[in-house]
Design a protein around this motif. Sequence first.
Motif, PDB file in Angstrom:
ATOM      1  N   HIS A   1     -14.919  81.520  -5.395  1.00 52.82           N
ATOM      2  CA  HIS A   1     -15.299  80.551  -4.167  1.00 52.82           C
ATOM      3  C   HIS A   1     -13.833  80.078  -3.443  1.00 52.82           C
ATOM      4  O   HIS A   1     -13.943  78.928  -3.146  1.00 52.82           O
ATOM      5  CB  HIS A   1     -16.070  79.273  -4.483  1.00 52.82           C
ATOM      6  N   LEU A   2     -12.843  80.930  -3.555  1.00 53.64           N
ATOM      7  CA  LEU A   2     -11.786  80.503  -2.796  1.00 53.64           C
ATOM      8  C   LEU A   2     -11.633  81.003  -1.363  1.00 53.64           C
ATOM      9  O   LEU A   2     -12.563  81.860  -0.880  1.00 53.64           O
ATOM     10  CB  LEU A   2     -10.499  81.024  -3.591  1.00 53.64           C
ATOM     11  N   LEU A   3     -10.662  80.458  -0.596  1.00 52.96           N
ATOM     12  CA  LEU A   3     -10.513  81.107   0.680  1.00 52.96           C
ATOM     13  C   LEU A   3      -8.961  81.719   0.898  1.00 52.96           C
ATOM     14  O   LEU A   3      -8.165  81.763  -0.088  1.00 52.96           O
ATOM     15  CB  LEU A   3     -10.486  80.024   1.872  1.00 52.96           C
ATOM     16  N   ILE A   4      -8.702  82.263   1.951  1.00 50.07           N
ATOM     17  CA  ILE A   4      -7.283  82.886   2.240  1.00 50.07           C
ATOM     18  C   ILE A   4      -7.230  82.585   3.878  1.00 50.07           C
ATOM     19  O   ILE A   4      -7.952  82.144   4.493  1.00 50.07           O
ATOM     20  CB  ILE A   4      -7.372  84.274   1.810  1.00 50.07           C
TER      21      ILE A   4
ATOM     22  N   ALA B   1     -14.717  73.009   1.664  1.00 51.64           N
ATOM     23  CA  ALA B   1     -14.358  73.285   0.343  1.00 51.64           C
ATOM     24  C   ALA B   1     -13.619  71.728  -0.302  1.00 51.64           C
ATOM     25  O   ALA B   1     -13.386  70.939   0.715  1.00 51.64           O
ATOM     26  CB  ALA B   1     -13.201  74.205   0.007  1.00 51.64           C
ATOM     27  N   SER B   2     -13.682  71.888  -1.670  1.00 50.46           N
ATOM     28  CA  SER B   2     -12.915  70.497  -2.257  1.00 50.46           C
ATOM     29  C   SER B   2     -11.688  70.628  -2.197  1.00 50.46           C
ATOM     30  O   SER B   2     -11.044  71.898  -2.119  1.00 50.46           O
ATOM     31  CB  SER B   2     -13.282  70.565  -3.449  1.00 50.46           C
ATOM     32  N   PRO B   3     -10.911  69.704  -2.541  1.00 46.04           N
ATOM     33  CA  PRO B   3      -9.296  69.629  -2.492  1.00 46.04           C
ATOM     34  C   PRO B   3      -8.714  70.551  -3.366  1.00 46.04           C
ATOM     35  O   PRO B   3      -7.875  71.228  -3.172  1.00 46.04           O
ATOM     36  CB  PRO B   3      -8.986  68.287  -2.889  1.00 46.04           C
ATOM     37  N   PHE B   4      -9.292  70.733  -4.448  1.00 48.20           N
ATOM     38  CA  PHE B   4      -8.809  71.743  -5.520  1.00 48.20           C
ATOM     39  C   PHE B   4      -9.165  73.163  -5.182  1.00 48.20           C
ATOM     40  O   PHE B   4      -8.095  73.802  -5.420  1.00 48.20           O
ATOM     41  CB  PHE B   4      -9.465  71.410  -7.158  1.00 48.20           C
TER      42      PHE B   4
ATOM     43  N   CYS C   1      -5.914  75.817  -4.620  1.00 46.80           N
ATOM     44  CA  CYS C   1      -5.851  77.248  -5.204  1.00 46.80           C
ATOM     45  C   CYS C   1      -5.890  78.099  -3.922  1.00 46.80           C
ATOM     46  O   CYS C   1      -5.185  79.303  -4.339  1.00 46.80           O
ATOM     47  CB  CYS C   1      -7.166  77.364  -6.118  1.00 46.80           C
ATOM     48  N   SER C   2      -6.350  77.831  -2.999  1.00 48.91           N
ATOM     49  CA  SER C   2      -6.396  78.845  -1.919  1.00 48.91           C
ATOM     50  C   SER C   2      -5.085  78.937  -1.116  1.00 48.91           C
ATOM     51  O   SER C   2      -4.966  80.084  -0.930  1.00 48.91           O
ATOM     52  CB  SER C   2      -7.453  78.557  -0.711  1.00 48.91           C
ATOM     53  N   VAL C   3      -4.604  77.841  -0.980  1.00 40.62           N
ATOM     54  CA  VAL C   3      -2.979  77.734  -0.583  1.00 40.62           C
ATOM     55  C   VAL C   3      -2.112  78.598  -1.559  1.00 40.62           C
ATOM     56  O   VAL C   3      -1.195  79.308  -0.945  1.00 40.62           O
ATOM     57  CB  VAL C   3      -2.614  76.287  -0.555  1.00 40.62           C
ATOM     58  N   LEU C   4      -2.419  78.292  -2.788  1.00 43.78           N
ATOM     59  CA  LEU C   4      -1.516  79.284  -3.644  1.00 43.78           C
ATOM     60  C   LEU C   4      -1.901  80.619  -3.603  1.00 43.78           C
ATOM     61  O   LEU C   4      -0.935  81.225  -3.453  1.00 43.78           O
ATOM     62  CB  LEU C   4      -2.177  78.658  -5.248  1.00 43.78           C
ATOM     63  N   ALA C   5      -3.018  81.246  -3.135  1.00 41.75           N
ATOM     64  CA  ALA C   5      -3.386  82.551  -2.762  1.00 41.75           C
ATOM     65  C   ALA C   5      -2.560  83.045  -1.731  1.00 41.75           C
ATOM     66  O   ALA C   5      -1.963  84.084  -1.636  1.00 41.75           O
ATOM     67  CB  ALA C   5      -4.825  82.746  -2.891  1.00 41.75           C
TER      68      ALA C   5
END
Length: 214
Positions: free
Chosen positions: A48-51, A183-186, A190-194
């Motif tokens: 459930h991450l973004l990009i 989305a939640s901050p976490f 993680c999406s920023v990391l991606a």
Amino acid sequence: MTEAAKQKSPIGLWSSSSEKHSLVEDVQGIVAGSMLAALGVTMLASAHLLIGGTAGLGFLLRYSVDVSFGTAFFVLNLPFYWLAYKRLGLAFTLKTFSAVALTSFLTGVLPKLIGIDHIDPIAAALFGGLLIGCGMLILFRHRASLGGFGILALYLQDRLSWRAGFVQLGLDCLVLILSFFVASPFVIACSVLAAVTLNLTLAINHRTDRYIVR
């Protein structure tokens, strides 16, 4: 160009040189790049991450309204083809359209073929971002992209020598800001990391002064 630099086969479709890919090589590159990108998207979606980019906008629509990622991704890229045609040529536009269409199709098919019951969001960010980055790297080297911001990034690199990865990273950050609404901050972290993983892969490995094949 010397004869030694040419790598010809009895079948014209395989004909290539040190400066130009053959048709078969381009087809293989577009298929391989699209497959890697679709697999990366599948991993991100499983967590459930973004990009960033139009893919990020596709995720936002997927999580906000009842529309598949593949459909959203395909439609969102349509306005960018004119810029691709005017600035980067017909061949680039057709290759990019093919890559976007194939990636959109595969993102709908892969979840039915590959089941991911659990994946740590950080692992999904690292591996998913890397897979998409490698897929885009292959596409870039065959004069194609996944459309959207990638087209703009390539155009600015060709015209102004700005690194495509860094250009896209800046645009991606704008998209990720919108993620705070869904989305939640976490998940966003993680999406920023991606996004960082994806764009560092491009920035470090894609340079026109090191790879000049067209």
